[in-house]
Scaffold this active site. Structure first.
Site, PDB file in Angstrom:
ATOM      1  N   GLU A 247       0.908  -1.396   0.094  1.00 31.68           N
ATOM      2  CA  GLU A 247       0.034  -0.030  -0.029  1.00 31.68           C
ATOM      3  C   GLU A 247       0.964   1.138  -0.039  1.00 31.68           C
ATOM      4  O   GLU A 247       0.742   2.102   1.022  1.00 31.68           O
ATOM      5  CB  GLU A 247      -1.007  -0.169   1.277  1.00 31.68           C
ATOM      6  CG  GLU A 247      -2.130  -1.201   1.006  1.00 31.68           C
ATOM      7  CD  GLU A 247      -2.985  -1.121   2.135  1.00 31.68           C
ATOM      8  OE1 GLU A 247      -3.088  -0.196   3.127  1.00 31.68           O
ATOM      9  OE2 GLU A 247      -3.823  -1.984   2.086  1.00 31.68           O
ATOM     10  N   GLU A 352      -4.250  -8.988  -0.925  1.00 32.20           N
ATOM     11  CA  GLU A 352      -4.777  -9.024   0.504  1.00 32.20           C
ATOM     12  C   GLU A 352      -6.254  -8.634   0.606  1.00 32.20           C
ATOM     13  O   GLU A 352      -6.588  -7.780  -0.049  1.00 32.20           O
ATOM     14  CB  GLU A 352      -3.980  -7.631   1.267  1.00 32.20           C
ATOM     15  CG  GLU A 352      -4.134  -7.488   2.684  1.00 32.20           C
ATOM     16  CD  GLU A 352      -3.800  -6.481   3.486  1.00 32.20           C
ATOM     17  OE1 GLU A 352      -2.324  -6.284   3.374  1.00 32.20           O
ATOM     18  OE2 GLU A 352      -4.360  -5.559   4.139  1.00 32.20           O
TER      19      GLU A 352
END
Length: 501
Positions: A247, A352
């Site tokens: 991220e 994820e």
């Protein structure tokens, strides 16, 4: 006496087949299967002979895998129900696999159980009588699901990484469990690494949360990856791949707002780091065959970062694109087309996903959310899908920041039990039956909005058809094989079913 003998042989047959039924428990939100040191449900053995089919079912009111079988028909002229036609199916992407992350919290929770329960839990995920996860994500250092913030070199200015060292968390909560999982999977578990943050001294904020790399540490950060792979290799653990950064957008969020371990990259910075540092460093090392997975962030940011894999210099090092699911509601499924490159074939992997706080033990709706996300990703070319934490406790932790989440398996360390949730069985239908190197099939069907399916040709020659019924009524389904034979079955309301033939 006759009755006792009959019961004995039934029990013996069940034991010999290695199958154990779910010990189902009602909760406030639905049902779970309860496991401990002495008992834990397993997946019935695959037993498909020529001319037969086998179906495995999990529904909202019946956890576990319930197996049934039937006979294929030469043809059918009856209007039986909804049709899934494989006769003229073309082949699509290969399956990479399914799995979850070996976070510190997962290791802490697994190690809190008695030895027998630990074995049953790991077998449930990785063993031949479990759902056989084939992928594992390994954090490089601390995450939000650690009990402290750390990296592998917190010594300021260590340009040569002389102080780089794996931590207690690796030696206690990650490596031993990874090695056990690897053994249970018959050496077929592929691992990829993801970093949450660089050491604070490499960043412009001098913090674990937020910030970007200082220019003078671009190569040091690439060398850090090599150090990580070398140290894990010394411990007997090898990797299949890595992601360029967990991220990267999070690194631009102020730490007071989002105190998560993070490292930010703009598109230009990512191109530079991959093309000049990470890519060449990996490809010239002993780990040159590692798969490099770009993005590892929300699908909503694919438009911004797609130039990384379209760029001639950075794109040549990229093998695949990873996406997280948390912001999927803000972008249509079609945005996944941006994960493709006009210059080379890239795989797409969901890297994820998890449901948020609080833990809703037994929630079928949370299992459904996994099913729908996996199917929609596969429709747009995904080859696999990753859960986040393998295991959490009843509070959704432990965690270093207040960020409780849910997980497919929840541990109750006060009783030595663990609970398999609908999310576990949702993942299990895909991981167990869509094995790595299976080929996804493009099929014709007349399914309604309540019915969705995925079909694949497995390496063992079997065809797997997963049928999800979101509706409140059972549905009749007819599957026509590539050879023209037909199977007819009924799938329960609110269920996921896998048909093998």
């Amino acid at each position: 006496m006759v009755l006792l003998t009959y019961i004995f042989f039934i029990l013996l047959f069940t034991y010999c087949k290695g199958y154990h039924e779910c010990n189902q428990k009602k909760t406030d939100y639905g049902y779970v299967c309860v496991c401990d040191s002495s008992k834990c449900d397993t997946v019935p053995e695959i037993d498909v002979s020529t001319g037969k089919f086998q179906m495995f079912s999990t529904s909202s009111n019946k956890m576990g895998f319930t197996a049934s079988s039937g006979t294929l028909k030469p043809s059918s002229n009856t209007n039986f129900g909804y049709k899934i036609d494989l006769q003229n199916s073309s082949v699509k992407q290969k399956v990479i696999g399914f799995g979850g992350a070996f976070t510190d919290s997962s290791g802490i929770n697994i190690k809190s159980l008695p030895e027998g329960a630990q074995k049953n839990l790991l077998n449930s995920y990785f063993g031949s009588s479990g759902v056989q996860y084939s992928l594992g994500r390994v954090p490089m250092g601390g995450t939000d699901f650690s009990i402290r913030q750390y990296t592998y070199d917190d010594h300021d200015g260590d340009l040569e990484l002389k102080y780089f060292s794996l931590q207690n968390e690796d030696h206690v909560y990650k490596i031993p469990l990874i090695k056990k999982a690897y053994k249970l999977s018959n050496n077929s578990l592929n691992l990829f690494a993801s970093s949450w943050t660089a050491p604070p001294w490499m960043k412009n904020t001098d913090m674990y949360a937020s910030g970007i790399l200082k220019d003078e540490y671009y190569q040091t950060w690439a060398d850090y990856y090599i150090k990580f792979f070398q140290e894990y290799k010394k411990s007997g653990v090898n990797f299949w791949g890595l992601t360029t950064q967990n991220e990267p957008v999070d690194g631009f969020v102020p730490s007071l707002v989002f105190p998560l371990n993070s490292l930010g990259f703009t598109t230009a910075q990512m191109k530079k780091w991959v093309s000049e540092n990470l890519g060449p460093t990996i490809r010239k090392s002993e780990f040159k065959d590692l798969k490099i997975i770009a993005h590892d962030d929300q699908r909503t940011f694919l438009q911004i970062f797609s130039s990384v894999w379209e760029d001639d210099d950075s794109g040549k090092y990229i093998d695949g694109v990873g996406v997280h699911w948390y912001w999927d509601a803000f972008a249509p499924n079609s945005v996944l087309e941006l994960a493709k490159s006009s210059k080379k074939d890239l795989f797409l992997l969901g890297t994820e996903a998890c449901n948020g706080a609080p833990v809703k033990l037994g929630s079928w709706e949370r299992g459904q959310s996994y099913i729908k996300s996996i199917i929609s990703d596969f429709e747009y070319g995904a080859g696999g899908w990753m859960d986040f934490n393998l295991v959490l406790n009843q509070e959704g932790g432990p965690h270093v920041i207040l960020n409780p989440l849910d997980s497919p398996i929840i541990v109750n360390n006060s009783t030595g039990e663990f609970y398999k949730q609908p999310m576990y069985y949702a993942m299990g239908h895909f991981s167990k039956f869509l094995r790595p190197d299976s080929v996804v099939l493009e099929v014709q069907n007349n399914l309604t909005a309540n019915l969705k399916s995925v079909a694949a040709l497995r390496p063992d020659g079997l065809t797997a058809v997963i049928v999800y019924n979101e509706g409140s009524e059972s549905a009749k389904v007819e599957v026509i094989s590539k050879g023209g034979s037909v199977l007819q079955t009924s799938v329960p309301a609110k269920s996921i079913n896998t048909i093998l033939f």
